[in-house]
Design a protein around this motif. Structure first.
Motif, PDB file in Angstrom:
ATOM      1  N   ASN A   8       8.471  53.615-126.245  1.00 34.75           N
ATOM      2  CA  ASN A   8       8.065  52.278-126.690  1.00 34.75           C
ATOM      3  C   ASN A   8       8.657  51.216-125.778  1.00 34.75           C
ATOM      4  OD1 ASN A   8      10.617  51.095-127.922  1.00 34.75           O
ATOM      5  ND2 ASN A   8      10.484  53.014-129.072  1.00 34.75           N
ATOM      6  N   LYS A  10      10.303  48.460-126.352  1.00 32.27           N
ATOM      7  CA  LYS A  10      11.673  48.033-126.658  1.00 32.27           C
ATOM      8  C   LYS A  10      12.694  48.972-126.004  1.00 32.27           C
ATOM      9  CE  LYS A  10      14.761  47.090-130.617  1.00 32.27           C
ATOM     10  NZ  LYS A  10      15.759  48.142-130.430  1.00 32.27           N
ATOM     11  N   THR A  11      12.470  50.253-126.137  1.00 30.66           N
ATOM     12  CA  THR A  11      13.398  51.233-125.562  1.00 30.66           C
ATOM     13  C   THR A  11      13.451  51.115-124.046  1.00 30.66           C
ATOM     14  OG1 THR A  11      13.015  52.770-127.392  1.00 30.66           O
ATOM     15  CG2 THR A  11      13.896  53.688-125.341  1.00 30.66           C
ATOM     16  N   ILE A  13      12.809  48.500-122.120  1.00 27.96           N
ATOM     17  CA  ILE A  13      13.451  47.261-121.677  1.00 27.96           C
ATOM     18  C   ILE A  13      14.954  47.298-121.932  1.00 27.96           C
ATOM     19  CG2 ILE A  13      13.639  44.791-122.192  1.00 27.96           C
ATOM     20  CD1 ILE A  13      10.591  44.748-122.417  1.00 27.96           C
ATOM     21  N   GLU A  14      15.353  47.852-123.077  1.00 29.64           N
ATOM     22  CA  GLU A  14      16.784  47.923-123.364  1.00 29.64           C
ATOM     23  C   GLU A  14      17.510  48.868-122.411  1.00 29.64           C
ATOM     24  OE1 GLU A  14      17.079  46.800-128.119  1.00 29.64           O
ATOM     25  OE2 GLU A  14      16.965  48.919-127.526  1.00 29.64           O
ATOM     26  N   LEU A  31      10.468  38.350-123.841  1.00 22.29           N
ATOM     27  CA  LEU A  31      11.098  39.673-123.875  1.00 22.29           C
ATOM     28  C   LEU A  31      12.626  39.609-123.971  1.00 22.29           C
ATOM     29  CD1 LEU A  31       8.889  41.547-121.260  1.00 22.29           C
ATOM     30  CD2 LEU A  31       8.689  41.542-123.756  1.00 22.29           C
ATOM     31  N   PRO A  34      15.448  39.090-129.017  1.00 24.19           N
ATOM     32  CA  PRO A  34      15.573  40.338-129.792  1.00 24.19           C
ATOM     33  C   PRO A  34      14.478  40.498-130.854  1.00 24.19           C
ATOM     34  CG  PRO A  34      17.722  39.292-129.530  1.00 24.19           C
ATOM     35  CD  PRO A  34      16.703  38.310-129.032  1.00 24.19           C
ATOM     36  N   LEU A  37      11.400  41.782-129.113  1.00 27.04           N
ATOM     37  CA  LEU A  37      11.586  43.183-128.757  1.00 27.04           C
ATOM     38  C   LEU A  37      11.437  44.097-129.967  1.00 27.04           C
ATOM     39  CD1 LEU A  37      14.524  43.492-126.165  1.00 27.04           C
ATOM     40  CD2 LEU A  37      12.080  43.870-125.817  1.00 27.04           C
ATOM     41  N   GLU A  38      11.919  43.626-131.103  1.00 29.32           N
ATOM     42  CA  GLU A  38      11.850  44.448-132.319  1.00 29.32           C
ATOM     43  C   GLU A  38      10.400  44.737-132.688  1.00 29.32           C
ATOM     44  OE1 GLU A  38      13.762  46.905-134.505  1.00 29.32           O
ATOM     45  OE2 GLU A  38      14.907  45.444-133.317  1.00 29.32           O
ATOM     46  N   LYS A  39       9.525  43.769-132.452  1.00 31.77           N
ATOM     47  CA  LYS A  39       8.107  43.960-132.765  1.00 31.77           C
ATOM     48  C   LYS A  39       7.465  44.967-131.811  1.00 31.77           C
ATOM     49  CE  LYS A  39       7.464  39.298-134.639  1.00 31.77           C
ATOM     50  NZ  LYS A  39       6.765  38.000-134.464  1.00 31.77           N
ATOM     51  N   LEU A  40       8.071  45.136-130.624  1.00 34.68           N
ATOM     52  CA  LEU A  40       7.525  46.062-129.630  1.00 34.68           C
ATOM     53  C   LEU A  40       8.082  47.481-129.779  1.00 34.68           C
ATOM     54  CD1 LEU A  40       7.679  43.727-126.499  1.00 34.68           C
ATOM     55  CD2 LEU A  40       5.646  44.378-127.806  1.00 34.68           C
ATOM     56  N   ALA A  41       8.953  47.671-130.801  1.00 32.18           N
ATOM     57  CA  ALA A  41       9.564  48.979-131.005  1.00 32.18           C
ATOM     58  C   ALA A  41       8.547  50.032-131.422  1.00 32.18           C
ATOM     59  CB  ALA A  41      10.683  48.888-132.030  1.00 32.18           C
TER      60      ALA A  41
END
Length: 390
Positions: A8, A10-11, A13-14, A31, A34, A37-41
């Motif tokens: 995903n 989020k993962t 990018i983190e 991006l 946070p 990003l949570e919505k992109l998880a």
């Protein structure tokens, strides 16, 4: 690196924040937030590319290219710094060999300044030690310096912080320094060495008179050699080492007697031409200048030649950047130049030293760690000067 279509956003990018700009280039916004990003998880890379109408394989390749570029930069050696003083007799051949090594290894990033030993260490005391600024100290440092390296108010205070580490990888020093009479390798693994400067005698037999030829350190402390010995006082490192060894062997009175024996204070290069001294004490290198035929004889003291180590301090935090330089400086090539051209025995176990099994005197690590060396050297200097005035 591991990245796939099923991961995903989020993962990705983190784990690889360097990819943020790549996502921005195809229209992703916010991006760094946070909440975004949570919505992109829950959105996989493959699904996101379908929404953006991008070729997922091409985009995945772009992400990998950026990640690999950052990893290469992170893994690339950073510029390291090397400073120090090299013994004058071998400075030129050592520098020539070192510069060739650097030209053959263009990946090494190094800023260095290797001065001749006579330049002295005043700069390091003024700019680094007095200001307590370890950042101004080079990542790697080479020099003799008995008081400098062991004095708790000088380099010793940095050593106590665990900054230095022996990174040579040499498990056992040359047999000349690891035997039943001597153990030169630091048992605590902080200091490393590349070689030593041995002190020997030159005896002018024409001036002996009815005195027996001195063959030991004990002999030159005898009353009959009062005002008959030339000492390398100008060579602080070797002279301080001589003081400490005489103190350990013969106590305070031995140091006072050494002062009484003093006739002159000459640079080793001047000692060969000196007419007056019965005995001159000098680095072994200068014995090469003594004519084979003549009144002067080279004597290797029977207790052993007192040595002043040539240290190589390296910052533990710079192990990666210094690795190749450390291996070269502690290696066989440098060791052979030291031993063969300078008569400075090398600690490298593969080097054949020019001592032919003759003993060398080392004050010992237990003695060093049990004493305040800076204070002891000052006390020995005072006692020596008192003897010289009697």
């Amino acid at each position: 690196m591991y990245i796939s279509k099923s991961m995903n956003i989020k993962t990705i990018i983190e784990k690889y924040p360097e990819t943020i700009q790549v996502f921005k280039n195809i229209g992703f916004k916010g991006l760094e937030n946070p909440a975004v990003l949570e919505k992109l998880a829950d959105i996989s890379l493959e699904k996101a590319m379908m929404i953006k109408k991008e070729d997922v394989d091409v985009f995945l390749g772009m992400l990998k290219q950026v990640i690999e570029g950052v990893q290469r930069e992170d893994n690339a050696p950073k510029e390291a710094t090397l400073m120090g003083l090299l013994p004058c007799p071998v400075r030129i051949p050592l520098l020539e060999g070192f510069e060739k090594y650097l030209s053959d290894n263009p990946d090494i990033k190094l800023k260095y300044d290797l001065k001749a030993a006579y330049s002295g260490l005043g700069w390091i005391k003024d700019e680094v030690i007095d200001k307590n600024d370890i950042d101004k100290l080079a990542d790697m440092f080479i020099s003799a310096g008995f008081d400098l390296f062991f004095d708790k108010d000088l380099m010793g205070k940095f050593k106590a912080q665990g900054i230095f580490k022996d990174l040579t990888g040499i498990e056992k020093y040359n047999e000349d320094f690891e035997n039943e009479n001597i153990s030169l390798k630091d048992p605590r693994g902080d200091y490393s060495m590349i070689g030593v400067v041995p002190a020997i005698f030159i005896v002018n037999k024409a001036l002996l008179g009815d005195r027996e030829k001195p063959t030991s350190w004990a002999d030159i402390l005898k009353p009959e050699f009062a005002r008959s010995v030339s000492l390398p006082i100008a060579d602080f490192d070797l002279f301080n080492s001589i003081l400490i060894h005489i103190y350990k062997l013969y106590g305070k009175e031995g140091v006072r007697s050494l002062g009484k024996s003093l006739l002159s204070n000459l640079h080793p290069a001047q000692m060969i031409e000196a007419k007056e001294p019965v005995v001159t004490i000098m680095p072994y290198f200068f014995s090469k200048m003594v004519p084979e035929k003549g009144p002067k004889e080279v004597i290797w003291p029977k207790e052993g030649a007192i040595i002043s180590p040539i240290f190589m301090l390296t910052k533990a935090a710079k192990a990666k950047e210094l690795d190749k330089i450390i291996k070269y400086m502690s290696g066989e090539a440098v060791g052979n130049v030291m031993a063969n051209q300078g008569l400075f025995p090398s600690v490298n176990p593969r080097v054949k030293n020019p001592v032919n099994g003759r003993p060398m005197l080392w004050v010992g690590w237990d003695f060093i760690y049990e004493n305040d060396m800076g204070r002891l050297i000052k006390e020995c200097e005072e006692t020596f000067n008192e003897g010289a005035k009697e």
